[in-house]
Design an enzyme around this catalytic site. Structure first.
Site, PDB file in Angstrom:
ATOM      1  N   ARG A  67       0.750  -1.049   0.140  1.00  0.00           N
ATOM      2  CA  ARG A  67      -0.004   0.031  -0.198  1.00  0.00           C
ATOM      3  C   ARG A  67       0.856   1.316  -0.017  1.00  0.00           C
ATOM      4  O   ARG A  67       0.543   2.244  -0.638  1.00  0.00           O
ATOM      5  CB  ARG A  67      -1.124   0.014   1.227  1.00  0.00           C
ATOM      6  CG  ARG A  67      -1.992   1.038   1.275  1.00  0.00           C
ATOM      7  CD  ARG A  67      -3.246   1.034   0.237  1.00  0.00           C
ATOM      8  NE  ARG A  67      -4.023   1.944   0.310  1.00  0.00           N
ATOM      9  CZ  ARG A  67      -5.152   2.028   0.112  1.00  0.00           C
ATOM     10  NH1 ARG A  67      -5.669   0.835  -0.066  1.00  0.00           N
ATOM     11  NH2 ARG A  67      -6.019   3.042   0.237  1.00  0.00           N
ATOM     12  N   ILE A  94      -8.259   5.554   0.457  1.00  0.00           N
ATOM     13  CA  ILE A  94      -7.590   6.505   1.627  1.00  0.00           C
ATOM     14  C   ILE A  94      -6.290   6.718   1.350  1.00  0.00           C
ATOM     15  O   ILE A  94      -5.343   5.826   1.107  1.00  0.00           O
ATOM     16  CB  ILE A  94      -7.694   5.849   2.844  1.00  0.00           C
ATOM     17  CG1 ILE A  94      -9.204   5.449   3.107  1.00  0.00           C
ATOM     18  CG2 ILE A  94      -7.199   6.845   3.994  1.00  0.00           C
ATOM     19  CD1 ILE A  94     -10.142   6.662   3.022  1.00  0.00           C
ATOM     20  N   ASN A 109     -11.480  16.976  -0.181  1.00  0.00           N
ATOM     21  CA  ASN A 109     -12.492  15.891  -0.290  1.00  0.00           C
ATOM     22  C   ASN A 109     -14.031  16.313  -0.290  1.00  0.00           C
ATOM     23  O   ASN A 109     -14.445  17.339   0.381  1.00  0.00           O
ATOM     24  CB  ASN A 109     -12.099  14.731   0.459  1.00  0.00           C
ATOM     25  CG  ASN A 109     -12.965  13.522   0.212  1.00  0.00           C
ATOM     26  OD1 ASN A 109     -13.056  12.849  -0.786  1.00  0.00           O
ATOM     27  ND2 ASN A 109     -13.547  12.803   1.476  1.00  0.00           N
ATOM     28  N   THR A 110     -14.798  15.575  -1.008  1.00  0.00           N
ATOM     29  CA  THR A 110     -16.303  15.827  -0.756  1.00  0.00           C
ATOM     30  C   THR A 110     -16.998  14.773  -0.397  1.00  0.00           C
ATOM     31  O   THR A 110     -16.290  13.425  -0.887  1.00  0.00           O
ATOM     32  CB  THR A 110     -16.684  16.291  -2.087  1.00  0.00           C
ATOM     33  OG1 THR A 110     -18.161  16.465  -1.855  1.00  0.00           O
ATOM     34  CG2 THR A 110     -16.595  15.546  -3.282  1.00  0.00           C
ATOM     35  N   HIS A 111     -17.607  14.722   0.858  1.00  0.00           N
ATOM     36  CA  HIS A 111     -18.122  13.444   1.213  1.00  0.00           C
ATOM     37  C   HIS A 111     -19.859  13.559   1.184  1.00  0.00           C
ATOM     38  O   HIS A 111     -20.292  14.655   1.604  1.00  0.00           O
ATOM     39  CB  HIS A 111     -17.623  13.219   2.650  1.00  0.00           C
ATOM     40  CG  HIS A 111     -18.084  12.021   3.390  1.00  0.00           C
ATOM     41  ND1 HIS A 111     -17.867  10.739   2.953  1.00  0.00           N
ATOM     42  CD2 HIS A 111     -19.145  12.011   4.330  1.00  0.00           C
ATOM     43  CE1 HIS A 111     -18.369  10.024   3.710  1.00  0.00           C
ATOM     44  NE2 HIS A 111     -19.100  10.563   4.499  1.00  0.00           N
ATOM     45  N   ASP A 143      -7.144  14.817   5.968  1.00  0.00           N
ATOM     46  CA  ASP A 143      -5.777  14.857   6.820  1.00  0.00           C
ATOM     47  C   ASP A 143      -5.854  13.372   7.081  1.00  0.00           C
ATOM     48  O   ASP A 143      -5.899  12.625   6.246  1.00  0.00           O
ATOM     49  CB  ASP A 143      -6.373  15.479   8.264  1.00  0.00           C
ATOM     50  CG  ASP A 143      -7.605  14.705   9.173  1.00  0.00           C
ATOM     51  OD1 ASP A 143      -7.833  15.086  10.269  1.00  0.00           O
ATOM     52  OD2 ASP A 143      -7.801  13.754   8.506  1.00  0.00           O
ATOM     53  N   GLY A 145      -6.904  10.746   8.868  1.00  0.00           N
ATOM     54  CA  GLY A 145      -7.839  10.039   9.314  1.00  0.00           C
ATOM     55  C   GLY A 145      -8.897   9.823   7.979  1.00  0.00           C
ATOM     56  O   GLY A 145      -8.609  10.329   6.811  1.00  0.00           O
ATOM     57  N   ASP A 147     -12.065  10.904   6.341  1.00  0.00           N
ATOM     58  CA  ASP A 147     -13.044  11.934   6.160  1.00  0.00           C
ATOM     59  C   ASP A 147     -13.214  12.659   7.534  1.00  0.00           C
ATOM     60  O   ASP A 147     -14.250  12.966   8.162  1.00  0.00           O
ATOM     61  CB  ASP A 147     -14.456  11.352   6.389  1.00  0.00           C
ATOM     62  CG  ASP A 147     -14.542  10.433   4.778  1.00  0.00           C
ATOM     63  OD1 ASP A 147     -15.184   9.364   4.921  1.00  0.00           O
ATOM     64  OD2 ASP A 147     -14.023  10.767   3.804  1.00  0.00           O
TER      65      ASP A 147
HETATM   66  C1  GRF Z   1     -19.890  11.552  -4.604  1.00  0.00           C
HETATM   67  O1  GRF Z   1     -21.054  11.941  -4.026  1.00  0.00           O
HETATM   68  C2  GRF Z   1     -18.678  11.543  -3.538  1.00  0.00           C
HETATM   69  O2  GRF Z   1     -18.954  12.477  -2.113  1.00  0.00           O
HETATM   70  C3  GRF Z   1     -18.808  10.196  -2.987  1.00  0.00           C
HETATM   71  O3  GRF Z   1     -18.975   9.367  -4.329  1.00  0.00           O
HETATM   72  C4  GRF Z   1     -19.652  10.286  -5.167  1.00  0.00           C
HETATM   73  C5  GRF Z   1     -18.800  10.424  -6.708  1.00  0.00           C
HETATM   74  O4  GRF Z   1     -19.720  10.976  -7.434  1.00  0.00           O
HETATM   75  N1  GRF Z   1     -17.623   9.611  -2.596  1.00  0.00           N
HETATM   76  P1  GRF Z   1     -19.088  11.179  -9.002  1.00  0.00           P
HETATM   77  O5  GRF Z   1     -18.084  10.110  -9.072  1.00  0.00           O
HETATM   78  O6  GRF Z   1     -18.364  12.699  -8.583  1.00  0.00           O
HETATM   79  O7  GRF Z   1     -20.217  11.267  -9.838  1.00  0.00           O
END
Ligand code: GRF
Length: 202
Positions: A67, A94, A109-111, A143, A145, A147
């Protein structure tokens, strides 16, 4: 500002960034996507980049003995494009110590949940199963961790009785794409400071 975007799937968040940059122009938006990377080949996110004439790379975990070697290879692939900011948009791996040593503090990152609730790979499913009445999405700095990094912005989405995971995720993604475009543009144009858990955008 130079952005490298990391994807693992459909790449609709990437597409939202590409559309915003095309509509506003990179100058006005404050950033351009200089490369798109993925942890697997053949995903729609890579096709979106190719259609936009943007260089792509694939760094697969299974191509490396450990990894750590994968993490280093990913960092090298990203570094080759000299990004100011890395955006993980649906990237389902990760990143490790080596990557964070080089891009920590400038990886966003977007969650698809309201962190710290429902972190991890199934945030939408977990919120639904829990019976949450509202959920949403979080844009945060990465960071060491999962999310857990400093939160930049969040958007709220109502949970409907008739929701299943995909319907709810689609509604979350509508908010998430707008939030990501707005946040990336602001931090690219104005700069930011991270003070402990707080993110201050100039
Ligand atoms: C998004 O909602 C992201 O937050 C999550 O998976 C989805 C990815 O969607 N981890 P895309 O690949 O940007 O359409």
């Amino acid at each position: 500002k130079r952005l490298v975007v990391l994807v693992s799937g459909s790449g609709t968040n990437l597409q939202a960034l590409l559309d915003a940059i095309a509509e506003n122009g990179a100058e006005a938006y404050g950033a351009e996507v200089v490369a798109v990377g993925a942890d697997r080949a053949g995903v729609e996110g890579l096709a979106r980049a190719e259609r936009a004439g943007i260089p792509t790379f694939v760094t697969r975990v299974k191509d490396f003995g450990t990894r750590e070697e994968w993490d280093r290879a990913l960092a090298d692939a990203v570094a080759a494009h000299a990004p100011d900011l890395v955006v993980s948009a649906g990237f389902m791996k990760i990143v490790g110590k080596e990557f964070l040593a080089r891009f920590g503090g400038r990886t966003v990152n977007t969650h698809p949940a309201l962190l710290p609730s429902f972190p991890g790979a199934h945030g939408v499913r977990d919120a639904l199963a829990y019976g949450a009445r509202v959920t949403g999405c979080t844009v945060h700095f990465v960071d060491d961790g999962v999310d857990t990094g400093p939160i930049i912005a969040q958007g709220v989405v109502e949970v409907r009785d008739e929701d299943d995971e995909s319907a709810l995720h689609e509604r979350i993604k509508d908010v998430e794409r707008r939030l990501l475009v707005e946040v990336v543009g602001r931090i690219a144009r104005n700069g930011y400071r991270i003070e402990g858990r707080k993110v201050v955008i100039q």
